[in-house]
Each structure stands twice: as structure tokens, then as C-alpha cells.
Design a protein around this motif. Structure first.
Motif, mmCIF file in Angstrom:
data_model
loop_
_atom_site.group_PDB
_atom_site.id
_atom_site.type_symbol
_atom_site.label_atom_id
_atom_site.label_comp_id
_atom_site.label_asym_id
_atom_site.label_seq_id
_atom_site.Cartn_x
_atom_site.Cartn_y
_atom_site.Cartn_z
ATOM 1 N N LYS A 75 0.819 -1.219 0.000
ATOM 2 C CA LYS A 75 0.000 0.000 0.000
ATOM 3 C C LYS A 75 0.851 1.267 0.000
ATOM 4 O O LYS A 75 0.433 2.310 0.515
ATOM 5 C CB LYS A 75 -0.965 -0.012 1.175
ATOM 6 C CG LYS A 75 -2.070 -1.067 1.034
ATOM 7 C CD LYS A 75 -3.152 -0.906 2.086
ATOM 8 C CE LYS A 75 -4.372 -1.761 1.814
ATOM 9 N NZ LYS A 75 -4.132 -3.200 1.896
ATOM 10 N N VAL A 76 2.059 1.176 -0.546
ATOM 11 C CA VAL A 76 2.896 2.376 -0.700
ATOM 12 C C VAL A 76 3.467 2.410 -2.116
ATOM 13 O O VAL A 76 3.678 1.362 -2.733
ATOM 14 C CB VAL A 76 4.090 2.419 0.297
ATOM 15 C CG1 VAL A 76 3.624 2.663 1.710
ATOM 16 C CG2 VAL A 76 4.942 1.184 0.214
ATOM 17 N N THR B 123 1.493 7.208 -0.087
ATOM 18 C CA THR B 123 0.454 6.217 0.179
ATOM 19 C C THR B 123 -0.874 6.774 -0.272
ATOM 20 O O THR B 123 -1.057 7.981 -0.342
ATOM 21 C CB THR B 123 0.422 5.846 1.684
ATOM 22 O OG1 THR B 123 -0.522 4.804 1.886
ATOM 23 C CG2 THR B 123 0.033 7.024 2.560
ATOM 24 N N LYS B 124 -1.811 5.888 -0.607
ATOM 25 C CA LYS B 124 -3.133 6.335 -1.022
ATOM 26 C C LYS B 124 -3.892 6.844 0.196
ATOM 27 O O LYS B 124 -3.881 6.194 1.240
ATOM 28 C CB LYS B 124 -3.921 5.172 -1.645
ATOM 29 C CG LYS B 124 -3.310 4.649 -2.929
ATOM 30 C CD LYS B 124 -3.621 5.549 -4.102
ATOM 31 C CE LYS B 124 -3.033 4.988 -5.382
ATOM 32 N NZ LYS B 124 -2.572 5.998 -6.304
ATOM 33 N N GLY C 264 2.636 -0.044 10.545
ATOM 34 C CA GLY C 264 2.561 -1.439 10.101
ATOM 35 C C GLY C 264 2.048 -1.595 8.673
ATOM 36 O O GLY C 264 1.502 -2.635 8.310
ATOM 37 N N ILE C 265 2.231 -0.550 7.847
ATOM 38 C CA ILE C 265 1.773 -0.624 6.452
ATOM 39 C C ILE C 265 2.632 -1.636 5.691
ATOM 40 O O ILE C 265 2.144 -2.382 4.851
ATOM 41 C CB ILE C 265 1.816 0.777 5.786
ATOM 42 C CG1 ILE C 265 0.876 1.749 6.520
ATOM 43 C CG2 ILE C 265 1.441 0.713 4.310
ATOM 44 C CD1 ILE C 265 1.016 3.199 6.123
ATOM 45 N N VAL C 266 3.943 -1.633 5.997
ATOM 46 C CA VAL C 266 4.885 -2.606 5.431
ATOM 47 C C VAL C 266 5.803 -3.041 6.569
ATOM 48 O O VAL C 266 6.189 -2.211 7.399
ATOM 49 C CB VAL C 266 5.740 -1.975 4.292
ATOM 50 C CG1 VAL C 266 6.720 -2.980 3.709
ATOM 51 C CG2 VAL C 266 4.856 -1.410 3.186
ATOM 52 N N ASP D 69 10.337 -6.383 4.765
ATOM 53 C CA ASP D 69 9.879 -6.143 3.395
ATOM 54 C C ASP D 69 10.290 -4.761 2.903
ATOM 55 O O ASP D 69 10.675 -4.595 1.742
ATOM 56 C CB ASP D 69 8.349 -6.280 3.288
ATOM 57 C CG ASP D 69 7.897 -7.737 3.323
ATOM 58 O OD1 ASP D 69 8.765 -8.622 3.225
ATOM 59 O OD2 ASP D 69 6.679 -7.986 3.452
ATOM 60 N N TYR D 70 10.220 -3.760 3.800
ATOM 61 C CA TYR D 70 10.541 -2.393 3.380
ATOM 62 C C TYR D 70 12.004 -2.296 2.929
ATOM 63 O O TYR D 70 12.321 -1.585 1.967
ATOM 64 C CB TYR D 70 10.252 -1.367 4.488
ATOM 65 C CG TYR D 70 10.295 0.051 3.954
ATOM 66 C CD1 TYR D 70 9.177 0.609 3.329
ATOM 67 C CD2 TYR D 70 11.467 0.811 4.011
ATOM 68 C CE1 TYR D 70 9.225 1.884 2.790
ATOM 69 C CE2 TYR D 70 11.515 2.083 3.478
ATOM 70 C CZ TYR D 70 10.388 2.616 2.866
ATOM 71 O OH TYR D 70 10.451 3.871 2.323
#
Length: 315
Positions: A96-97, A144-145, A164-166, A170-171
Motif C-alpha cells: 500500500k505504498v 500512500t493512497k 505497520g503498512i509494510v 519487506d521495506y
């Protein structure tokens, strides 16, 4: 001119369809995605009422070429391109980024800088810079949206991790891939006499947990290019840089009183202006790829796409 403004296909094994600002994504069985690039033109997060002839073909063909030119360094979602406007690939769960990376202080970064800001997405911008100057090293400024609507919002790495978006693990992969792609994109652009100024990358995760590049890459809709020839001279004189991006559309809209703000209406685009935008996109294609653009048959775009994709899926 015939343009592809929207589609309503029903492919074999189709489960769902998502319509973005420019692309329409069909999800099929077996985790296959069919992504159709329309001729819609979006600026300031608003879709213009008129389509631009060949724009979808141009974006799709640049993106697929660039995916092939970078697949040795970053895995991507692409499986095939059965039609000039279509890419077929693996379904993924998108992060979501958007990973925005900037080598130069242009566009949004320059507007923020002019407004007195020296931090962009938590990343410091040096004092004493002027518009279109090169950063000491490329900076990553994620977006981000927004919860409501399609607007992209600046966000810092710290906020992405905190919310906690990523995940941190993972980031770090997204950052590594973003820098590697931008380096490769810069090298490809340099061979064509261009400077890759800034761009954005989107990533997703496949069912088996692999992080892959998705969507488009190094197109004039997702990237900004300058002509390398005369760049230094123009900077020294404080002149605007010669650009290859859809910034020319944004500037035309601004000069006609439109920036996507409430109460503003989209200025009318004449047939001549639409044709000039189409020609600019063709110029962008030829400069970015170093290849002559071959116009596809647009007499019946819907039928052509349906026929090509159906034949591919039947294999």
C-alpha cells in the motif's frame, strides 16, 4: 480519433475487475491478471474527459520493454503482452505504498522546497538548492493512497513502519529494489541522451511470498525525464529544463486555471490540442525506447483486444 476510454470484457475464468485512473485490471482464475492500458489521461488525480490516441499502447509498450530490461536485477509480475495495450502477469497482493525516488529537485519536491520545507517524507533536502538541481544522492520519498479518494499522500519510512503498512524486512527489500531500478533506469536514459529525474515504483507479493515489481515502470506517466544536452547550461542560466514527461499537460492545465482543486473545472481540450498531446507521447516513446513507434490498428480497439487476449488465454 478512436480512443479506448473504458472496457467491459468478460474473459474466460474472469473473477473480478478493478478500474484505476488509467488501467483496468481483470483478475482471472489461477492467479492471472490481465491489465489493459486505456487512453485515459489523468492529471492532478483527475481523469480528463478526452482520451489521447495511442497513449495506452505507448505506456504499455514502454513499461513492458523496461520490465524486460530490468528483470535480471528485480523480479516482476509480467508473463506476456498479447496485445499492444495489454500486459498479462501474476496476481499479487500490492503493497500500500508507492516507492517514489528522486534524483533531482523537481515537481512536487521543488514545490515543497519553494514553500520553505526542507524535509520531504522525513528526508532532509539540502539548503541552497534551486529547482531541477541534482540531489547529492537520490532520495526515496514514499507516497500512500489517502483513505478517501485517490490522492497520494507523502509518508515517511518511519510512519510506514510505525503504522505497520509494510514490515521492516519487506521495506528493506523495497528500498533495495527501488535504488537498483533507478540506477538501471538512469543508465538506460543516459544512453538515449536523457536524464531520469524522478519516478515511482509499485511492488506486490506473490502467493509464494516473492516481492515483485508490478504496474508500470519508467513511463512518461510515472517518471520525469530531462534532455541531457544543455542541462547544465540551462541550470546556470536559471532557465526551465527541456522535459519529457506529462508535466507539459499539467502546465497547460495550470495555465488554463486548473489544478484539481475544489470548484475548478477541467478546461476544454480542442481536437488540435489532443492531437498535439498524442504526438508528444509518441515523441516520448521514441526518445525513451530509442525505437520508432508503430501505430497499432485502432479501427476497433475493443474487438482487437478481446480477440488477442482470448487467443492468448486459449493457449
Amino acid at each position: 480519433m478512436n480512443t479506448l476510454m473504458s472496457t467491459d470484457f468478460n474473459f474466460p475464468g474472469q473473477k473480478s475487475v478493478y478500474k484505476g485512473k488509467v488501467r483496468e485490471v481483470y483478475t482471472l482464475e489461477n492467479d492471472v491478471l490481465v491489465m489493459v492500458a486505456t487512453d485515459r489521461l489523468s492529471a492532478f488525480d483527475v481523469v480528463m474527459p478526452n482520451g489521447i490516441p495511442y497513449k495506452g499502447q505507448i505506456l504499455n509498450q514502454i513499461a513492458t520493454k523496461m520490465m524486460k530490461d530490468t528483470e535480471d536485477i528485480v523480479p516482476n509480475w509480467l508473463m506476456a503482452t498479447p496485445d499492444p495495450n495489454v500486459a498479462v502477469g501474476k496476481a499479487c497482493e500490492p503493497f500500500k505504498v508507492e516507492m517514489v525516488i528522486r534524483g533531482y529537485m523537481s515537481g512536487h519536491a521543488a514545490r515543497e522546497y519553494k514553500a520553505g520545507k526542507r524535509l520531504l517524507c522525513g528526508v532532509p533536502m539540502p539548503e541552497g538548492m534551486k529547482e531541477n538541481d541534482k540531489f547529492p544522492e537520490p532520495i526515496i520519498t514514499p507516497a500512500t493512497k489517502a483513505e478517501k479518494g485517490d490522492h497520494d499522500e507523502d509518508i515517511s519510512k518511519e510512519d510506514i513502519l510505525k503504522r505497520g503498512i509494510v514490515s521492516k524486512e519487506d521495506y528493506e527489500v523495497l528500498e533495495k529494489y527501488t535504488r537498483a531500478l533507478f540506477q538501471r533506469g538512469t543508465e538506460i536514459a543516459a544512453k538515449r541522451g536523457l536524464i531520469l529525474v524522478d519516478t515511482k515504483y509499485e511492488f506486490g507479493k506473490t502467493k509464494d511470498g516473492q516481492i515483485v515489481l508490478i504496474d508500470e515502470i519508467h513511463t512518461p506517466d510515472s517518471s520525469r525525464y530531462f534532455y541531457a544536452d544543455g542541462y547544465e547550461e540551462r541550470q546556470e542560466k536559471g532557465e526551465p529544463q527541456k522535459q519529457l514527461s506529462k508535466e507539459f499537460v499539467r502546465q497547460w492545465l495550470i495555465s488554463n486555471g486548473f489544478q484539481g482543486l475544489e470548484g475548478q473545472s477541467v478546461p476544454e481540450m480542442s481536437d488540435e490540442y489532443i492531437e498535439s498531446v498524442s504526438n508528444r507521447y509518441i515523441e516520448l516513446y521514441e526518445n525513451i525506447t530509442g525505437e520508432k513507434f508503430v501505430k497499432s490498428d485502432i479501427s476497433d480497439l475493443q474487438e482487437r483486444i478481446l480477440s488477442n487476449v482470448t487467443a492468448y488465454l486459449a493457449k
